[in-house]
Design a protein around this motif. Structure first.
Motif, short mmCIF file in Angstrom:
data_model
loop_
_atom_site.label_atom_id
_atom_site.label_comp_id
_atom_site.label_asym_id
_atom_site.label_seq_id
_atom_site.Cartn_x
_atom_site.Cartn_y
_atom_site.Cartn_z
N LYS A 119 0.82 -1.22 0.00
CA LYS A 119 0.00 0.00 0.00
C LYS A 119 0.86 1.27 0.00
O LYS A 119 0.31 2.37 -0.06
CB LYS A 119 -0.91 0.03 1.23
N ILE B 36 2.94 4.38 1.35
CA ILE B 36 2.80 5.27 2.51
C ILE B 36 1.43 5.12 3.17
O ILE B 36 1.29 5.36 4.38
CB ILE B 36 3.07 6.75 2.12
N ASP B 37 0.43 4.69 2.41
CA ASP B 37 -0.90 4.54 2.99
C ASP B 37 -0.91 3.60 4.20
O ASP B 37 -1.67 3.81 5.14
CB ASP B 37 -1.90 4.05 1.96
N LYS B 38 -0.07 2.57 4.19
CA LYS B 38 -0.03 1.63 5.32
C LYS B 38 0.43 2.35 6.58
O LYS B 38 -0.18 2.20 7.65
CB LYS B 38 0.87 0.43 5.01
N LEU C 77 0.28 5.53 7.16
CA LEU C 77 -0.73 6.52 7.52
C LEU C 77 -1.95 5.86 8.17
O LEU C 77 -2.52 6.43 9.11
CB LEU C 77 -1.14 7.33 6.29
N GLU C 78 -2.32 4.68 7.69
CA GLU C 78 -3.41 3.93 8.34
C GLU C 78 -3.05 3.63 9.79
O GLU C 78 -3.90 3.73 10.68
CB GLU C 78 -3.66 2.61 7.61
N ALA D 235 5.68 7.02 9.74
CA ALA D 235 5.05 7.75 8.64
C ALA D 235 5.95 8.89 8.15
O ALA D 235 6.05 9.13 6.95
CB ALA D 235 3.69 8.30 9.07
N CYS E 40 7.43 9.23 4.31
CA CYS E 40 7.21 10.37 3.40
C CYS E 40 8.43 11.30 3.35
O CYS E 40 8.32 12.46 2.97
CB CYS E 40 5.92 11.10 3.71
#
Length: 97
Positions: free
Chosen positions: A35, A37-39, A41-42, A77, A81
């Motif tokens: 996923k 960065i989404d992982k 951030l989740e 995170a 990023c």
């Protein structure tokens, strides 16, 4: 004043795990997840929610535990990023003045 070296040490561990990935590493699993960065951030969202719930209750140790989880996942995170944690610390220092 408290000793905040633990943040620098933790950041160095996160960076080292990404540069020299061990066979099994939670840090690497999160930051190289399919996923992207989404992982990470989740996880920040999940840990934020868990901290909010803990903060509304009377269990002091749970508040501390969830705050530590939140900070750790926020650091992941940031790494994901490409934000250096030292820049975040510098920003906090600027705000202090």
């Amino acid at each position: 004043m408290m000793n905040t070296c633990v943040f620098e040490e933790l950041w160095n561990v996160i960076c080292d795990r990404m540069e020299n990935p061990p066979e099994k590493s939670y840090v690497v699993d999160i930051l190289t997840h399919r996923k992207g960065i989404d992982k990470a951030l989740e996880k920040v969202g999940e840990e934020s929610t868990e901290f909010i719930i803990a903060a509304k209750n009377d269990d002091y140790d749970q508040k501390v535990y969830e705050a530590a989880d939140l900070i750790f996942h926020l650091m992941l995170a940031l790494k994901g990023c490409n934000v250096n944690f030292s820049d975040v610390i510098a920003e906090l220092e600027r705000r202090r003045n």
